[in-house]
Design a protein around this motif. Structure first.
Motif, short mmCIF file in Angstrom:
data_model
loop_
_atom_site.label_atom_id
_atom_site.label_comp_id
_atom_site.label_asym_id
_atom_site.label_seq_id
_atom_site.Cartn_x
_atom_site.Cartn_y
_atom_site.Cartn_z
N SER A 4 1.44 -6.42 10.65
CA SER A 4 1.16 -6.12 9.18
C SER A 4 0.10 -7.30 8.64
N PRO A 5 -0.36 -7.16 7.52
CA PRO A 5 -1.24 -8.00 7.00
C PRO A 5 -0.69 -9.21 6.77
N GLU A 6 -1.29 -10.25 6.72
CA GLU A 6 -0.63 -11.71 6.53
C GLU A 6 -0.05 -11.67 5.22
N PRO A 7 1.04 -12.25 4.88
CA PRO A 7 1.63 -12.38 3.71
C PRO A 7 0.70 -13.31 2.57
N ASP A 8 0.66 -13.03 1.43
CA ASP A 8 -0.27 -13.78 0.64
C ASP A 8 0.64 -14.85 -0.25
N SER A 9 1.99 -14.90 0.03
CA SER A 9 2.88 -15.86 -0.67
C SER A 9 3.27 -16.84 0.40
N PRO A 10 3.48 -18.12 -0.23
CA PRO A 10 3.84 -19.33 0.32
C PRO A 10 5.23 -19.03 1.12
N SER A 11 5.31 -20.05 2.20
CA SER A 11 6.51 -20.12 2.95
C SER A 11 7.71 -20.33 1.91
N LEU A 12 9.06 -19.76 2.13
CA LEU A 12 10.04 -19.89 1.47
C LEU A 12 10.96 -21.08 1.90
N GLY A 13 10.51 -21.51 3.06
CA GLY A 13 11.22 -22.78 3.56
C GLY A 13 12.51 -22.46 4.27
N LEU A 49 -2.66 2.38 -0.95
CA LEU A 49 -2.72 2.59 0.18
C LEU A 49 -4.17 3.29 0.66
N PRO A 50 -4.54 2.83 1.84
CA PRO A 50 -5.70 3.46 2.53
C PRO A 50 -5.73 4.96 2.40
N ALA A 51 -6.90 5.69 2.24
CA ALA A 51 -6.82 7.17 2.16
C ALA A 51 -6.20 7.89 3.44
N GLU A 52 -6.47 7.12 4.62
CA GLU A 52 -6.09 7.84 5.86
C GLU A 52 -4.38 7.59 6.01
N VAL A 53 -3.96 6.52 5.39
CA VAL A 53 -2.41 6.51 5.46
C VAL A 53 -1.73 7.40 4.29
N GLU A 54 -2.46 7.48 3.20
CA GLU A 54 -1.84 8.18 2.25
C GLU A 54 -1.84 9.89 2.38
N ALA A 55 -2.83 10.03 3.47
CA ALA A 55 -2.81 11.45 3.91
C ALA A 55 -1.80 11.89 4.99
N MET A 56 -1.34 10.85 5.50
CA MET A 56 -0.18 11.25 6.60
C MET A 56 1.26 11.89 5.89
N GLU A 199 6.99 5.55 14.71
CA GLU A 199 5.67 4.94 14.88
C GLU A 199 4.95 5.08 13.64
N ASN A 200 5.27 6.37 13.22
CA ASN A 200 4.29 6.88 11.93
C ASN A 200 4.89 6.09 10.71
N TRP A 201 6.21 5.76 10.74
CA TRP A 201 7.42 5.24 9.88
C TRP A 201 6.75 3.55 9.87
N ALA A 202 6.60 2.98 10.96
CA ALA A 202 5.97 1.79 11.14
C ALA A 202 4.78 1.58 10.65
N ILE A 203 3.82 2.26 10.71
CA ILE A 203 2.51 2.26 10.12
C ILE A 203 2.66 2.34 8.65
N LEU A 204 3.40 3.10 8.04
CA LEU A 204 3.66 3.44 6.68
C LEU A 204 4.23 1.94 6.00
N GLU A 205 5.17 1.29 6.75
CA GLU A 205 5.87 0.08 6.39
C GLU A 205 4.98 -1.14 6.41
N THR A 206 4.08 -1.17 7.41
CA THR A 206 3.02 -1.89 7.62
C THR A 206 2.31 -2.11 6.53
N TYR A 207 1.68 -0.85 6.01
CA TYR A 207 0.72 -0.84 4.89
C TYR A 207 1.29 -0.95 3.60
#
Length: 247
Positions: A4-13, A49-56, A199-207
């Motif tokens: 998945s993309p890197e989180p943009d929020s700080p560590s919660l400790g 979501l990217p167009a290719e993910v939206e189309a899934m 696998e498709n569900w995992a891709i969706l959750e990643t995005y």
């Protein structure tokens, strides 16, 4: 495993006891991203979501709400909470407002990392039933130090394990064992990584912002037994697989 993309929020400790492995570290590092993903959903905020993910096809199922029927695990079919039992719901979300806890008459103790879910339950839970609603702890599943040993009659964790590596889940099992009464059940679900839908569900959750870890059922069964637990019941679903285990 889908990254998945890197989180943009700080560590919660959040910290695990001892010297955590790299996989355990990954579990902790993913907590802010998971919390953000579910806060966004509970608040009804849009996901871009990217167009290719939206189309899934699975994305269209998610948008229409049809995916909920596939991704919800009926834990009460494995173990129905009984009257006056103390039940711990890990990753509870807003479950107390959705499931028939009043009908069951069981005491609900929630735990989650979503501030939005916590706030909703704190605001509405006592109004729904102040006797059964025992509160919500804002902590991840491996931190159960708020509870006395052998306190709970039942522990539940649905829709949760898939966001963490197995090494992290080992720590969860250790902590759940500590707070459960001996011989009492822990019901949790895992994503069956061998299913075509997974696998498709995992891709969706990643995005949507949360990484998913796909493992075989055999791997989960080995992990459970290594934790000293016995699998007493299983239930297969279209995506999730439920386990009922005891120590």
């Amino acid at each position: 495993m889908v990254r998945s993309p890197e989180p943009d929020s700080p560590s919660l400790g959040y910290n695990l006891p001892g010297a955590p492995s790299q996989s355990q570290d990954t579990g902790i590092q993913n907590l802010p991203a998971i919390a953000k993903r579910f806060n966004q959903e509970y608040q009804g905020q849009p996901f871009e979501l990217p167009a290719e993910v939206e189309a899934m096809a699975i994305t269209q199922q998610w948008r229409s709400g049809q995916l909920q029927a596939v991704s919800a695990s009926p834990f009460w079919e494995m173990v129905k909470p009984q009257k006056k039992q103390h039940c711990l719901d890990l990753g509870c979300g807003i479950g107390f407002l959705v499931y028939p806890w009043r009908e069951w008459g069981a005491f609900f103790h929630g735990q989650d990392i979503s501030t939005v879910a916590r706030d909703a339950l704190v605001a509405r839970g006592p109004q729904l039933n102040s006797m059964l609603f025992k509160g919500v702890v804002l902590k991840p599943a491996h931190q159960l130090d708020d509870y006395d040993p052998a306190f709970f009659d039942l522990a539940i964790a649905t829709g949760l394990s898939c966001y963490y590596p197995p090494a992290y889940w080992e720590q969860v099992l250790t902590q759940v064992k500590r707070v459960l009464k001996p011989g009492q059940p822990f019901v949790f679900d895992v994503v069956n990584g061998e299913l075509e839908l997974a696998e498709n569900w995992a891709i969706l959750e990643t995005y949507l912002g949360a990484e998913v870890f796909l493992e075989s059922l055999g791997h989960w069964q080995t992990l459970i037994r290594a934790a000293g637990a016995k699998i007493v019941k299983q239930k297969a679903g279209d995506l999730f697989h439920l386990f009922k285990i005891v120590w």
